[in-house]
Design an enzyme around this catalytic site. Structure first.
Site, PDB file in Angstrom:
ATOM      1  N   ASP A   1       7.201  44.407  57.163  1.00  0.00           N
ATOM      2  CA  ASP A   1       5.894  45.069  57.281  1.00  0.00           C
ATOM      3  C   ASP A   1       4.820  44.138  57.835  1.00  0.00           C
ATOM      4  O   ASP A   1       4.004  44.526  58.674  1.00  0.00           O
ATOM      5  CB  ASP A   1       5.428  45.574  55.909  1.00  0.00           C
TER       6      ASP A   1
ATOM      7  N   LEU B   1      12.533  28.174  48.965  1.00  0.00           N
ATOM      8  CA  LEU B   1      11.574  28.200  47.867  1.00  0.00           C
ATOM      9  C   LEU B   1      10.572  27.058  47.957  1.00  0.00           C
ATOM     10  O   LEU B   1       9.403  27.206  47.582  1.00  0.00           O
ATOM     11  CB  LEU B   1      12.310  28.164  46.531  1.00  0.00           C
TER      12      LEU B   1
ATOM     13  N   ALA C   1       5.712  33.240  47.893  1.00  0.00           N
ATOM     14  CA  ALA C   1       4.703  32.758  48.838  1.00  0.00           C
ATOM     15  C   ALA C   1       3.334  33.339  48.513  1.00  0.00           C
ATOM     16  O   ALA C   1       2.324  32.616  48.465  1.00  0.00           O
ATOM     17  CB  ALA C   1       5.101  33.112  50.268  1.00  0.00           C
TER      18      ALA C   1
ATOM     19  N   THR D   1      12.013  35.946  45.761  1.00  0.00           N
ATOM     20  CA  THR D   1      12.008  34.749  44.923  1.00  0.00           C
ATOM     21  C   THR D   1      12.656  34.993  43.574  1.00  0.00           C
ATOM     22  O   THR D   1      13.456  34.192  43.092  1.00  0.00           O
ATOM     23  CB  THR D   1      10.573  34.241  44.726  1.00  0.00           C
TER      24      THR D   1
ATOM     25  N   GLU E   1       8.537  33.772  54.337  1.00  0.00           N
ATOM     26  CA  GLU E   1       9.542  34.236  55.292  1.00  0.00           C
ATOM     27  C   GLU E   1       8.965  35.132  56.380  1.00  0.00           C
ATOM     28  O   GLU E   1       9.622  35.383  57.398  1.00  0.00           O
ATOM     29  CB  GLU E   1      10.664  34.957  54.551  1.00  0.00           C
TER      30      GLU E   1
ATOM     31  N   HIS F   1      18.544  35.582  55.379  1.00  0.00           N
ATOM     32  CA  HIS F   1      17.208  35.069  55.696  1.00  0.00           C
ATOM     33  C   HIS F   1      16.899  35.334  57.170  1.00  0.00           C
ATOM     34  O   HIS F   1      17.779  35.207  58.020  1.00  0.00           O
ATOM     35  CB  HIS F   1      17.145  33.563  55.423  1.00  0.00           C
TER      36      HIS F   1
ATOM     37  N   ARG G   1      25.292  26.954  56.925  1.00  0.00           N
ATOM     38  CA  ARG G   1      25.564  28.328  56.543  1.00  0.00           C
ATOM     39  C   ARG G   1      26.097  29.167  57.700  1.00  0.00           C
ATOM     40  O   ARG G   1      26.990  30.000  57.512  1.00  0.00           O
ATOM     41  CB  ARG G   1      24.297  28.960  55.968  1.00  0.00           C
TER      42      ARG G   1
END
Length: 605
Positions: free
Chosen positions: A373, A587, A164, A192, A571, A542, A432
């Site tokens: 963060d 992605l 990103a 990534t 994300e 994720h 998922r």
């Protein structure tokens, strides 16, 4: 009296000499302790020595060179550790040992097994060199460096050097801005670079050739409904409509994709474009190539952003730290937060968790820097958070590390899952969260992925993580049987159950109808030996929640107002995937919104 005075003087002199001698001895002893702690007195036999230790994916070897008094250099000459996850340990541990002249260095968070193996291998080499291992294991009190304050200025400041952040940096530069990228890790790539690389985008050129019907509307519906309609419809629409253009943009920068699309785990449809290079390296290499070929983008590694700088209600820069230095980066136009999610922060996961029974003990597929963060910095400037409770687990974690490496599947259509009894238990083409919850309910939350030679026509065939099946078998991470009975014996499951599971699957493939579990994604039967099995467990993958943004990539505050000068992508943001992210969407989404944030920040007034 005179004689007594002389005796008294002599006694005083003797006492004085004794005190001085004691002080001298005490000083020597103290210095000796310091020397021992710093390794200065751990004398070696000069030369180069090779040390070996067992790491996560097999033996790891280091080459250590010493002179009589010091460790001169350390080089890792052999390892099979997972790219991305192990890299920080491989890069930092040898340097830290040489710099401190001590074995008492900290493991790298998220790569503990590899860190410990490197230290063990170095220890083995230093033992051969005759080093005092006990002394070398003592923590040294190194001198405190005050450091200095370093100041930079750029039009756009990007926090985070993953997919990103780099897509934002390149796009901002394409729009005329000069850019500084801050990355707290010692290398670029983030999550990534260690991903499977699947990029969901409607691609008629590839899909029609395979007889696949698709559209952005179908992609929108599956994404929105796949997240239980909890995503922001405008953001979802922006994403799916921007994905094909983002794919073309990557190709225009030189990135290559394979000719065929596939269905990635939890992707719900065959629209995953697969890079021609392993893992997510193609994305990062493409961005790095652009940065190296063009002036105007500066990358600061090992530089951790700690605070956004405000001027009134506007974000105007970033306070950061790099080792002992204070780093101030001023932003003329804006700051883009692209720090990733919080999958590698167990405490933060548990703080926001409202769905899963336990997230503290689970390992993660994420790289060590994914600790939330950017979300914390956003909270400090009153940024709104959305969907923080939505945390995605995968059923595809490595049993030891939690990473995606070692996964033997090549695509959803050509494999099944069986539990420790050898029975199937879920639709392997489902969402998922559905698959993971079903796995959690199995014995030891453990399963085997079963494939055949359709997935591995030769033992040199590699999985989606650039690992050959031969390498995985050598590492006892995959098992082979020329018959299903032989495979069942290898992995310790009931052979009758395994045979029945495969036969029932093959019947469904032949019939082309939904099977007993509701599965509809099929391709080939599992009928071509040899057969292979690989172990998998649940893992944190994720975090769908994060900073709230609008369709321009601007961060919104808790009152619904745009925070001037602050943008976000990837994300670290929330509101796009809802409760569940489709496989292959990440992605694509980070590229779409990275480009949006980069363009918006570059053109900000």
């Amino acid at each position: 009296m005179k004689q007594k005075k002389i005796i008294a003087i002599i006694l005083c002199l003797v006492l004085a000499f004794m005190i001085i001698g004691c002080q001298s001895n005490q000083q020597e002893t103290t210095q000796q302790e310091v020397n021992n702690n710093t390794g200065e007195e751990s004398f070696f036999t000069p030369g180069t020595y090779v040390g070996t230790a067992s790491a996560h994916n097999g033996d790891l070897e280091v080459e250590v060179t010493v002179d009589e008094n010091a460790i001169i250099s350390i080089e890792i000459i052999k390892h099979n550790e997972s790219e991305g996850i192990a890299d920080p340990a491989i890069e930092r541990i040898p340097t830290n040992v040489v710099n401190s002249q001590s074995l008492a260095v900290d493991s790298i968070s998220g790569a503990t097994v590899t860190s410990d193996a490197i230290i063990s291998a170095i220890t083995h080499a230093l033992e051969q060199a005759g080093g005092d291992i006990d002394a070398l294991k003592q923590k040294s009190d190194s001198a405190i460096n005050e450091g200095e304050t370093i100041e930079y200025t750029a039009d756009v400041v990007v926090i985070g050097g993953g997919g990103a952040g780099l897509s934002a940096a390149v796009t901002a530069h394409e729009n005329g801005a000069n850019v500084i990228v801050l990355e707290k890790m010692p290398r670029l790539g983030g999550n990534t670079i260690l991903s499977g690389g699947a990029f969901n985008a409607v691609n008629p050129e590839r899909q029609e050739r395979q007889g696949i019907e698709d559209s952005t509307e179908k992609h929108y519906t599956q994404t929105y409904e796949g997240g239980d309609e909890a995503g922001n419809p405008e953001l979802v629409r922006t994403f799916v409509e921007g994905a094909p253009t983002a794919l073309q943009w990557l190709e225009s920068l030189g990135m290559e994709f394979n000719d065929d699309v596939f269905t990635v785990l939890g992707g719900m449809w065959p629209r995953a474009n697969k890079p021609s290079t392993p893992l997510g390296t193609g994305f990062i290499d493409t961005y790095v190539n652009y940065i190296e070929a063009n002036d105007g983008i500066e990358v600061l590694l090992d530089t951790e952003a700690v605070e956004l700088i405000m001027d009134g209600d506007r974000v105007v820069g970033v306070n950061a730290k790099s080792f002992d230095d204070t780093v101030i980066v001023n932003a003329n136009n804006g700051v883009i937060v692209a720090t990733g999610g919080f999958g590698a922060n167990p405490e933060m996961r548990e703080e926001y968790n409202e769905v899963w029974a336990d997230l503290l003990s689970l390992k993660t597929t994420n790289h060590p820097g994914a600790t939330g963060d950017g979300i914390v910095m956003g909270i400090d400037v009153n940024a709104s958070l959305v969907g923080m409770e939505h945390i995605q687990l995968l059923p595809m974690g490595d049993p030891i590390s939690g990473s995606l490496s070692g996964n033997i599947e090549q695509g959803v259509e050509n494999r099944i899952f069986v539990n420790k009894a050898g029975n199937r238990f879920v639709d392997e083409g489902a969402r998922r969260d559905v698959m993971t919850q079903a796995l959690i309910e199995q014995e030891d939350a453990f399963m085997w992925v079963i494939v055949d030679s359709h997935s591995y026509p030769t033992e040199d065939t590699k999985n989606n993580f650039n690992e050959s099946i031969a390498e995985l078998m050598e590492q006892d991470r995959a098992y082979k049987g020329d018959t299903l009975e032989a495979l069942a014996e290898q992995i310790g499951v009931n052979s009758d159950n395994l045979i029945k599971a495969v036969e029932a699957f093959n019947d469904s493939v032949e019939a082309g109808n939904a099977d007993a579990f509701g599965r509809t994604l099929f391709d080939e039967k599992l009928d071509s030996p040899p057969y292979y099995a690989g172990a998998r467990v649940p893992t944190v993958h994720h975090t769908m929640g994060g900073l709230e943004i609008n369709t321009k990539g601007q961060v919104v505050d808790t009152n619904g107002n745009v925070i001037p000068g602050l943008y976000a992508a990837g994300e670290v943001t929330g509101g796009i995937h809802g409760t569940n992210r489709l496989g292959g969407n990440a992605l694509a989404e980070i590229t779409v919104f990275g480009r949006i944030a980069g363009e918006s920040a570059a053109n900000a007034q």
